[in-house]
Design an enzyme around this catalytic site. Structure first.
Site, PDB file in Angstrom:
ATOM      1  N   LYS A 106      28.110  40.750  35.494  1.00 33.28           N
ATOM      2  CA  LYS A 106      27.886  39.410  34.498  1.00 33.28           C
ATOM      3  C   LYS A 106      27.472  39.007  33.779  1.00 33.28           C
ATOM      4  O   LYS A 106      26.884  39.527  33.822  1.00 33.28           O
ATOM      5  CB  LYS A 106      28.115  39.097  36.027  1.00 33.28           C
ATOM      6  CG  LYS A 106      27.929  37.200  36.030  1.00 33.28           C
ATOM      7  CD  LYS A 106      28.907  36.943  37.288  1.00 33.28           C
ATOM      8  CE  LYS A 106      29.597  37.018  38.223  1.00 33.28           C
ATOM      9  NZ  LYS A 106      30.812  36.427  38.290  1.00 33.28           N
ATOM     10  N   SER A 362      43.069  40.395  37.256  1.00 35.02           N
ATOM     11  CA  SER A 362      42.457  40.436  36.567  1.00 35.02           C
ATOM     12  C   SER A 362      42.435  41.463  36.251  1.00 35.02           C
ATOM     13  O   SER A 362      42.995  42.254  35.422  1.00 35.02           O
ATOM     14  CB  SER A 362      40.438  39.978  36.245  1.00 35.02           C
ATOM     15  OG  SER A 362      40.593  39.069  36.147  1.00 35.02           O
TER      16      SER A 362
HETATM   17  N1  GLU Z   1      33.887  35.479  37.822  1.00 39.10           N
HETATM   18  C1  GLU Z   1      35.483  36.467  39.455  1.00 39.10           C
HETATM   19  C2  GLU Z   1      34.905  36.595  40.344  1.00 39.10           C
HETATM   20  O1  GLU Z   1      33.637  36.677  40.582  1.00 39.10           O
HETATM   21  C3  GLU Z   1      35.977  37.217  38.339  1.00 39.10           C
HETATM   22  C4  GLU Z   1      35.701  37.813  37.998  1.00 39.10           C
HETATM   23  C5  GLU Z   1      37.029  39.248  37.067  1.00 39.10           C
HETATM   24  O2  GLU Z   1      37.924  38.725  37.275  1.00 39.10           O
HETATM   25  O3  GLU Z   1      36.735  39.915  36.498  1.00 39.10           O
HETATM   26  O4  GLU Z   1      35.018  37.600  40.950  1.00 39.10           O
END
Ligand code: GLU
Length: 471
Positions: A106, A362
């Site tokens: 993250k 994704s």
């Molecule tokens: N930010 C999103 C999550 O917390 C998506 C993460 C992604 O697609 O890599 O799951």
């Protein structure tokens, strides 16, 4: 009162609780739990008025048991090192829960995006990408960012463009980031994926006659009253799909207040009101409350916290009236609040499962970028002609013709969005039943969150054992 336990420690408390139900060695559990790398960067940004501001930003890669690592980038003033580590850890468990073959990561930039012009945001995003590149914290096989709180398709396009400019010789550059616009190598269905995944997950949870009976609810989504905290991309799409399935949205909360109508709020009309006025407040026919946290305490069957972490705390847990809490934000319920709600018999569908639709799609986007072909492009027409031949054969046997409309509907080959949604639906159904089975196996002591952590720990442990690092 905010919890005194840090966010990352809260995630680890959930981990420890689940780890007690597994048989793995202390060393292996420690390796799974620890955050592998965190990078804190600071860089200057020239504002439009010529002044210089120092920006603080982070990227945490929680687990390298599978590569690339994966997770969003958020733009928020609340971003700090502990937060990105906690969110990266949740990404590790999330990916394992839904069998998406990535480690967790993250990123975060400590800014309020409303305080910056578009060109300032572009400079920040491009510089952040460059900083990640310098330390090898981004790349199709290394670490792949995505949207999160305060970011969207535009930022992802800037990230890809920056990466591409710096590595023109690489073939797979588009796979360095997901959540991109369709015209910039994105995948159909990514924007609404998290919301759609929430719908599939809730539908699965509410399908069980036995589980709904315990809560005093009817099975199914039809007629269930829903309150949502947060009406961004995810909150909007989740409520839109739930409303289409027959649920009634009775409350919507935003950072500046809450709208409430026990008879129901039309999600599309609320969204239109939001884009016209810049806020959901004063929506015609609804009562407006100025206190934003009031939303959590409204009467409803399902409460959806879809904003930020640490919203449901020991302070307000006793006043929550919902029978089901569907966690859409990452970490909305503190560890202590979770215990209070569990004792009160509230069903909590955990974040790391319920919001996994985003990373699932994704994954599909990443695969599409690596294969350089849109899903369905090769087989769509072939499938269509096979369906039509079969329908023609049925017509012959039945001695009756299908209407043109029926022929079109039954004969149609899958578009990319159909395939993406089908993969997402299957992922959410399979993962829910894996979690529910684990919960049933362990009985009373284990709630859905602990069950989801047990499953994640077991899956990650197997990867480590297969690497031959741990016996
Ligand atoms: N930010 C999103 C999550 O917390 C998506 C993460 C992604 O697609 O890599 O799951």
């Amino acid at each position: 009162m905010a919890s005194t336990i840090s966010f990352f420690d809260q995630v680890n408390l959930n981990f420890d609780k689940a780890a007690r139900f597994t048989k793995h060695s202390e060393g292996l559990l420690q390796q799974i739990k620890i955050c592998n790398s965190v990078y804190h960067m600071t860089f200057p940004i020239k504002k439009d008025d010529g002044t210089i501001e120092t920006i603080h930003a982070w990227r945490a890669e929680h687990s390298h048991h599978k590569l690339p690592t994966k997770g969003g980038i958020r733009y928020s003033t609340l971003v700090n090192e502990d937060e990105v580590m906690a969110l990266a850890a949740l990404m590790t468990y999330k990916c394992a829960i839904v069998d998406v073959p990535f480690g967790g990561a993250k990123g975060g930039v400590q800014i309020d995006r409303k305080g910056y012009s578009l060109s300032e945001l572009e400079r920040i995003t491009r510089r952040y990408t460059y900083e990640l590149m310098k330390k090898n914290f981004i790349g199709p096989g290394i670490d792949v960012p995505a949207p999160d709180f305060g970011t969207g398709e535009q930022e992802m396009a800037w990230i890809m463009d920056t990466y591409m400019t710096m590595t023109p010789e690489k073939l797979d550059v588009a796979a360095c980031v997901t959540g991109k616009p369709i015209a910039q190598e994105g995948v159909h269905g990514r924007k609404e994926a998290t919301g759609k995944g929430i719908y599939f997950g809730l539908r699965e949870a509410c399908r069980s006659v036995e589980d709904m009976q315990i809560l005093g609810l009817q099975p199914g989504l039809t007629g269930k009253s829903i309150v949502v905290q947060g009406f961004g991309n995810v909150g909007y799409h989740a409520t839109k799909f739930l409303q289409e399935a027959g649920a009634v949205i009775v409350g919507v909360g935003e950072h500046n207040g809450v709208i409430h109508n026990p008879k129901g709020l039309d999600v599309e009309k609320v969204a239109a009101h939001h884009s016209e006025t810049g806020s959901v407040l004063s929506f015609p026919g609804a009562t407006t409350h100025p206190n934003p946290t009031h939303v959590l305490e409204l009467e409803c069957d399902i409460l959806i916290p879809a904003a930020l972490e640490n919203q449901i705390t020991p302070e307000n847990a006793g006043r929550i009236q919902a029978k089901i809490i569907a966690e859409v934000a990452n970490g909305p319920t503190t560890f202590e609040a979770n215990e209070i709600l569990r004792r009160r018999g509230v069903m909590i569908i955990p974040d790391a499962y319920l919001n996994a639709g985003g990373v699932t799609v994704s994954y599909f986007e990443w695969l599409r970028n690596l294969s350089h072909v849109r899903f369905g492009r090769v087989g769509k027409r072939f499938e269509e002609s096979t369906h039509i031949s079969m329908l023609k054969a049925v017509e012959k046997i039945a001695g009756q013709e299908f209407s043109q409309e029926a022929m079109k509907q039954l004969g149609h080959g899958p578009d990319e969005v159909d395939l993406v949604n089908s993969g997402l639906e299957d992922t959410m159904i399979v993962a829910y039943n894996q979690i529910r089975d684990t919960q049933k196996r362990h009985g009373e002591d284990v709630d859905l969150r602990t069950a989801s952590f047990i499953n994640a720990i077991d899956k990650i442990a197997i990867s480590y054992m297969e690497l031959g690092i741990f016996p």
